[in-house]
Enzyme design. Structure first.
Site, PDB file in Angstrom:
ATOM      1  N   LEU A  85       0.969  -1.191   0.010  1.00  0.00           N
ATOM      2  CA  LEU A  85       0.019  -0.060  -0.102  1.00  0.00           C
ATOM      3  C   LEU A  85       0.964   1.336  -0.062  1.00  0.00           C
ATOM      4  O   LEU A  85       1.949   1.189   0.327  1.00  0.00           O
ATOM      5  CB  LEU A  85      -0.785  -0.012   1.210  1.00  0.00           C
ATOM      6  CG  LEU A  85      -1.832  -1.070   1.214  1.00  0.00           C
ATOM      7  CD1 LEU A  85      -2.574  -1.272   2.632  1.00  0.00           C
ATOM      8  CD2 LEU A  85      -3.046  -0.915   0.118  1.00  0.00           C
ATOM      9  N   SER A  86       0.318   2.444  -0.419  1.00  0.00           N
ATOM     10  CA  SER A  86       1.304   3.668  -0.550  1.00  0.00           C
ATOM     11  C   SER A  86       2.052   3.925   1.119  1.00  0.00           C
ATOM     12  O   SER A  86       3.103   4.308   0.932  1.00  0.00           O
ATOM     13  CB  SER A  86       0.587   4.952  -0.973  1.00  0.00           C
ATOM     14  OG  SER A  86      -0.570   5.143   0.205  1.00  0.00           O
ATOM     15  N   GLU A  87       1.212   3.385   2.074  1.00  0.00           N
ATOM     16  CA  GLU A  87       1.933   3.550   3.472  1.00  0.00           C
ATOM     17  C   GLU A  87       1.576   2.423   4.366  1.00  0.00           C
ATOM     18  O   GLU A  87       0.403   1.956   4.393  1.00  0.00           O
ATOM     19  CB  GLU A  87       1.403   4.849   3.977  1.00  0.00           C
ATOM     20  CG  GLU A  87       2.144   5.953   4.677  1.00  0.00           C
ATOM     21  CD  GLU A  87       3.210   6.461   3.697  1.00  0.00           C
ATOM     22  OE1 GLU A  87       4.443   6.194   4.086  1.00  0.00           O
ATOM     23  OE2 GLU A  87       3.232   7.183   2.592  1.00  0.00           O
ATOM     24  N   THR A  88       2.548   1.970   4.923  1.00  0.00           N
ATOM     25  CA  THR A  88       2.143   1.150   6.333  1.00  0.00           C
ATOM     26  C   THR A  88       2.789   1.969   7.517  1.00  0.00           C
ATOM     27  O   THR A  88       3.936   2.332   7.715  1.00  0.00           O
ATOM     28  CB  THR A  88       3.004  -0.102   6.083  1.00  0.00           C
ATOM     29  OG1 THR A  88       2.419  -0.717   5.159  1.00  0.00           O
ATOM     30  CG2 THR A  88       2.712  -1.124   7.310  1.00  0.00           C
TER      31      THR A  88
END
Length: 288
Positions: free
Chosen positions: A44-47
């Site tokens: 995902l774009s961010e974790t």
């Protein structure tokens, strides 16, 4: 080893829209390379990784936590939507009893509080400065082709370039723009741009009335071609549009394919409150 993990759609109240972030709750410290492997796995774009700061801390009762954000490629200094997602996990799943949560991050202390069905993030506000077109002409051409650019700003703190398109364009022109963000990598010659914001002024009439401005955000330098809804970009957009519109309270919409809405309030202490809703779509455990 098992780590609780959640997927949360941020800046939306509907599942499968807004900006998805993975959130991990860490009872113990993790090696940095494990953070990165998990973020790459989640893709995902961010974790986000929430960690206890002291041995006696508790995800239900404590009010202060460490927070780090990783894209599939690297760690980043600030991520708004994954902070919103992290607060949602603590408030809604862990049933944290505090009215305000504090996150210790690479961008200093960030606070999150509940306000009705929204979570409000207290974020830094970043100023922008006029940018000479010649320096970034090739990048702008790669982004918007022959569209008319009305203003060009640069935020040195965040390394984001803000490109305001002519007021002749509306939301639909921004949404319909076909962008190949991969081309930005070779078109950006200065080495100082790590994120590109495209923005247009909102319209006070028609079917999309009510939003003060619209935007899209691209960060191929961090392995994110287009980010659906971006809190950190709005920490830049808020200062710009507040100045342009003469307003401290604004409603913004990021018109990616998934889309998301952000309520903005500039504070007297030089920071910005950005509020959004969340939808929790997945609960599970990482096992390794």
């Amino acid at each position: 080893m098992q780590i609780p993990i959640f997927t949360v759609d941020a800046f939306t109240n509907r599942t499968f829209s807004g900006n998805p972030a993975a959130v991990c709750l860490l009872e113990n410290d993790l090696d940095k390379d494990l953070h990165q492997k998990i973020a790459t796995e989640m893709n995902l774009s961010e974790t986000a990784f929430i960690r206890r700061l002291h041995p006696g801390d508790d995800f239900t009762k404590s009010s202060c936590f460490g927070l780090r954000w990783f894209t599939p490629a690297n760690e980043v200094p600030l991520c708004g939507h994954a902070t919103l997602a992290s607060a949602a996990v603590l408030f809604h799943i862990q049933k944290n009893t505090n009215s305000v949560l504090t996150f210790v991050t690479l961008s200093g202390e960030l606070k999150a509080r509940q306000a009705g069905d929204h979570i409000v993030l207290d974020l830094p506000l970043y100023s922008t400065y006029p940018q000479v077109l010649q320096e970034v002409e090739e990048l702008i051409k790669a982004a918007v082709g022959d569209m008319v650019v009305q203003d060009l700003r640069y935020s040195p703190d965040t390394k984001k370039l803000l490109v305001r398109l002519s007021d002749a364009y509306g939301r639909s022109a921004l949404e319909e723009l076909q962008v190949n963000a991969q081309r930005f990598l070779s078109a950006e010659k200065t080495g100082k741009v790590k994120g590109l914001i495209l923005t247009v002024k909102g319209n006070s009439s028609g079917k999309h009335k009510g939003h003060d401005f619209y935007s899209r955000y691209f960060a191929p330098w961090y392995g994110v071609l287009e980010d659906p809804v971006t809190g950190s970009a709005h920490a830049v957009l808020s200062s710009y549009w507040s100045e342009q519109l003469g307003k401290k309270e604004m409603l913004a919409f990021q018109c990616s394919r998934r889309g998301g809405e952000l309520k903005i309030s500039l504070r007297d202490d030089g920071r910005v409150d950005i509020a959004g809703q969340t939808a929790i779509v997945l609960k599970g455990n990482l096992t390794f």
